[in-house]
Design a protein around this motif. Structure first.
Motif, PDB file in Angstrom:
ATOM      1  N   GLU A  45     -74.847  25.925 -79.172  1.00 29.64           N
ATOM      2  CA  GLU A  45     -75.728  27.243 -78.792  1.00 29.64           C
ATOM      3  C   GLU A  45     -74.478  28.293 -78.745  1.00 29.64           C
ATOM      4  O   GLU A  45     -73.382  27.933 -79.283  1.00 29.64           O
ATOM      5  CB  GLU A  45     -75.639  26.783 -77.353  1.00 29.64           C
ATOM      6  CG  GLU A  45     -74.434  26.668 -76.693  1.00 29.64           C
ATOM      7  CD  GLU A  45     -75.608  26.277 -74.991  1.00 29.64           C
ATOM      8  OE1 GLU A  45     -76.061  25.213 -74.337  1.00 29.64           O
ATOM      9  OE2 GLU A  45     -74.556  26.793 -73.877  1.00 29.64           O
ATOM     10  N   ILE A  46     -74.781  29.281 -78.819  1.00 30.53           N
ATOM     11  CA  ILE A  46     -74.259  30.513 -78.828  1.00 30.53           C
ATOM     12  C   ILE A  46     -74.882  32.023 -77.744  1.00 30.53           C
ATOM     13  O   ILE A  46     -75.945  31.799 -77.427  1.00 30.53           O
ATOM     14  CB  ILE A  46     -74.747  31.605 -79.595  1.00 30.53           C
ATOM     15  CG1 ILE A  46     -73.524  32.576 -80.323  1.00 30.53           C
ATOM     16  CG2 ILE A  46     -75.631  31.417 -80.696  1.00 30.53           C
ATOM     17  CD1 ILE A  46     -73.210  32.962 -81.885  1.00 30.53           C
ATOM     18  N   ALA A  47     -73.395  32.433 -76.757  1.00 28.34           N
ATOM     19  CA  ALA A  47     -73.546  33.634 -76.088  1.00 28.34           C
ATOM     20  C   ALA A  47     -73.168  34.575 -76.716  1.00 28.34           C
ATOM     21  O   ALA A  47     -72.419  34.853 -77.493  1.00 28.34           O
ATOM     22  CB  ALA A  47     -73.064  32.847 -74.786  1.00 28.34           C
ATOM     23  N   HIS A  57     -63.365  35.915 -80.729  1.00 27.45           N
ATOM     24  CA  HIS A  57     -64.161  34.810 -80.439  1.00 27.45           C
ATOM     25  C   HIS A  57     -63.779  33.849 -79.971  1.00 27.45           C
ATOM     26  O   HIS A  57     -62.432  33.503 -79.935  1.00 27.45           O
ATOM     27  CB  HIS A  57     -65.316  34.874 -81.545  1.00 27.45           C
ATOM     28  CG  HIS A  57     -65.598  36.107 -82.024  1.00 27.45           C
ATOM     29  ND1 HIS A  57     -66.371  36.876 -81.146  1.00 27.45           N
ATOM     30  CD2 HIS A  57     -65.299  36.488 -83.161  1.00 27.45           C
ATOM     31  CE1 HIS A  57     -66.933  38.049 -82.169  1.00 27.45           C
ATOM     32  NE2 HIS A  57     -66.162  37.603 -84.064  1.00 27.45           N
ATOM     33  N   GLU A  58     -63.977  32.989 -78.560  1.00 31.81           N
ATOM     34  CA  GLU A  58     -63.799  31.827 -77.604  1.00 31.81           C
ATOM     35  C   GLU A  58     -64.847  30.225 -78.696  1.00 31.81           C
ATOM     36  O   GLU A  58     -66.451  30.855 -78.872  1.00 31.81           O
ATOM     37  CB  GLU A  58     -64.029  32.146 -76.461  1.00 31.81           C
ATOM     38  CG  GLU A  58     -63.138  33.514 -76.153  1.00 31.81           C
ATOM     39  CD  GLU A  58     -63.710  33.557 -74.592  1.00 31.81           C
ATOM     40  OE1 GLU A  58     -62.649  32.019 -73.776  1.00 31.81           O
ATOM     41  OE2 GLU A  58     -63.856  34.429 -74.208  1.00 31.81           O
ATOM     42  N   PHE A  59     -64.163  29.611 -78.445  1.00 29.35           N
ATOM     43  CA  PHE A  59     -64.826  29.156 -78.490  1.00 29.35           C
ATOM     44  C   PHE A  59     -64.722  27.807 -77.184  1.00 29.35           C
ATOM     45  O   PHE A  59     -63.372  27.513 -77.762  1.00 29.35           O
ATOM     46  CB  PHE A  59     -63.983  27.442 -79.999  1.00 29.35           C
ATOM     47  CG  PHE A  59     -64.856  26.549 -80.556  1.00 29.35           C
ATOM     48  CD1 PHE A  59     -66.432  26.494 -80.671  1.00 29.35           C
ATOM     49  CD2 PHE A  59     -64.452  25.755 -80.211  1.00 29.35           C
ATOM     50  CE1 PHE A  59     -67.138  25.319 -81.035  1.00 29.35           C
ATOM     51  CE2 PHE A  59     -64.911  24.276 -80.394  1.00 29.35           C
ATOM     52  CZ  PHE A  59     -65.601  24.889 -81.230  1.00 29.35           C
ATOM     53  N   HIS A 110     -75.646  25.804 -66.369  1.00 24.43           N
ATOM     54  CA  HIS A 110     -76.867  26.316 -66.702  1.00 24.43           C
ATOM     55  C   HIS A 110     -77.919  26.371 -67.135  1.00 24.43           C
ATOM     56  O   HIS A 110     -77.583  24.461 -67.920  1.00 24.43           O
ATOM     57  CB  HIS A 110     -76.638  27.718 -67.640  1.00 24.43           C
ATOM     58  CG  HIS A 110     -75.450  27.664 -68.889  1.00 24.43           C
ATOM     59  ND1 HIS A 110     -75.941  27.388 -69.625  1.00 24.43           N
ATOM     60  CD2 HIS A 110     -74.341  27.258 -69.168  1.00 24.43           C
ATOM     61  CE1 HIS A 110     -75.552  26.762 -71.126  1.00 24.43           C
ATOM     62  NE2 HIS A 110     -74.505  27.251 -70.837  1.00 24.43           N
ATOM     63  N   GLU A 111     -79.433  26.482 -67.160  1.00 28.90           N
ATOM     64  CA  GLU A 111     -80.832  25.761 -68.446  1.00 28.90           C
ATOM     65  C   GLU A 111     -79.878  26.009 -69.690  1.00 28.90           C
ATOM     66  O   GLU A 111     -78.814  27.294 -69.954  1.00 28.90           O
ATOM     67  CB  GLU A 111     -81.635  27.227 -68.066  1.00 28.90           C
ATOM     68  CG  GLU A 111     -82.835  25.726 -68.754  1.00 28.90           C
ATOM     69  CD  GLU A 111     -83.777  26.748 -68.698  1.00 28.90           C
ATOM     70  OE1 GLU A 111     -84.478  26.778 -69.106  1.00 28.90           O
ATOM     71  OE2 GLU A 111     -83.531  27.940 -67.496  1.00 28.90           O
ATOM     72  N   ARG A 112     -79.883  24.990 -70.266  1.00 32.39           N
ATOM     73  CA  ARG A 112     -80.073  25.047 -71.733  1.00 32.39           C
ATOM     74  C   ARG A 112     -80.664  24.600 -72.503  1.00 32.39           C
ATOM     75  O   ARG A 112     -81.786  24.737 -72.257  1.00 32.39           O
ATOM     76  CB  ARG A 112     -79.097  23.346 -72.763  1.00 32.39           C
ATOM     77  CG  ARG A 112     -78.168  23.285 -71.419  1.00 32.39           C
ATOM     78  CD  ARG A 112     -76.592  23.489 -71.690  1.00 32.39           C
ATOM     79  NE  ARG A 112     -76.069  23.168 -72.897  1.00 32.39           N
ATOM     80  CZ  ARG A 112     -76.274  21.356 -73.267  1.00 32.39           C
ATOM     81  NH1 ARG A 112     -75.877  20.603 -72.772  1.00 32.39           N
ATOM     82  NH2 ARG A 112     -75.667  21.194 -74.630  1.00 32.39           N
ATOM     83  N   PRO A 113     -80.678  25.932 -73.858  1.00 30.58           N
ATOM     84  CA  PRO A 113     -81.991  26.267 -74.557  1.00 30.58           C
ATOM     85  C   PRO A 113     -81.945  24.702 -75.325  1.00 30.58           C
ATOM     86  O   PRO A 113     -81.604  23.911 -75.587  1.00 30.58           O
ATOM     87  CB  PRO A 113     -81.585  26.674 -76.069  1.00 30.58           C
ATOM     88  CG  PRO A 113     -79.432  26.926 -75.166  1.00 30.58           C
ATOM     89  CD  PRO A 113     -79.798  26.315 -74.204  1.00 30.58           C
TER      90      PRO A 113
END
Length: 116
Positions: A45-47, A57-59, A110-113
């Motif tokens: 997923e990406i935020a 950027h972070e991973f 958190h809720e996941r897509p």
């Protein structure tokens, strides 16, 4: 239509980090030629976070149980550089790659897509 993403991790010792992904994390991979390994990642997923300007950027790897995953990877010789902390939205830590870089890992709360 875009059908995926490609993550790049820069390393001072790419061979050691490739071996880590292959041998420690046991990620499936193909050799794109000359030992250049391309790894299959689990679902991602990406935020997008606000920032004052462009930045690094972070991973983060994600897992279902951060304590169990820390124990499993520690037994394989992985060095964790941050204790597990609770950020509310998830429990997170960081570990060192053999090439010297660090990546994060967290257990989302958190809720996941869902699938597209």
């Amino acid at each position: 239509m875009i059908n995926g993403g490609h993550v790049i991790i820069y390393s001072r010792d790419a061979e050691a980090d490739r071996a880590f992904f292959r041998d420690v994390l046991e990620y499936r991979h193909v050799d794109a030629g000359g030992g250049w390994l391309i790894f299959k990642l689990p679902p991602a997923e990406i935020a997008v976070h606000p920032a004052d300007g462009p930045g690094a950027h972070e991973f983060y790897f994600m897992c279902d149980d951060v304590d169990a995953t820390v124990a499993e990877l520690t037994a394989k010789g992985v060095e964790f550089t941050q204790p597990v902390t609770d950020a509310g939205w998830g429990r997170l830590t960081r570990f060192r790659l053999p090439g010297g870089g660090e990546v994060g890992m967290y257990e989302p709360r958190h809720e996941r897509p869902t699938e597209l």
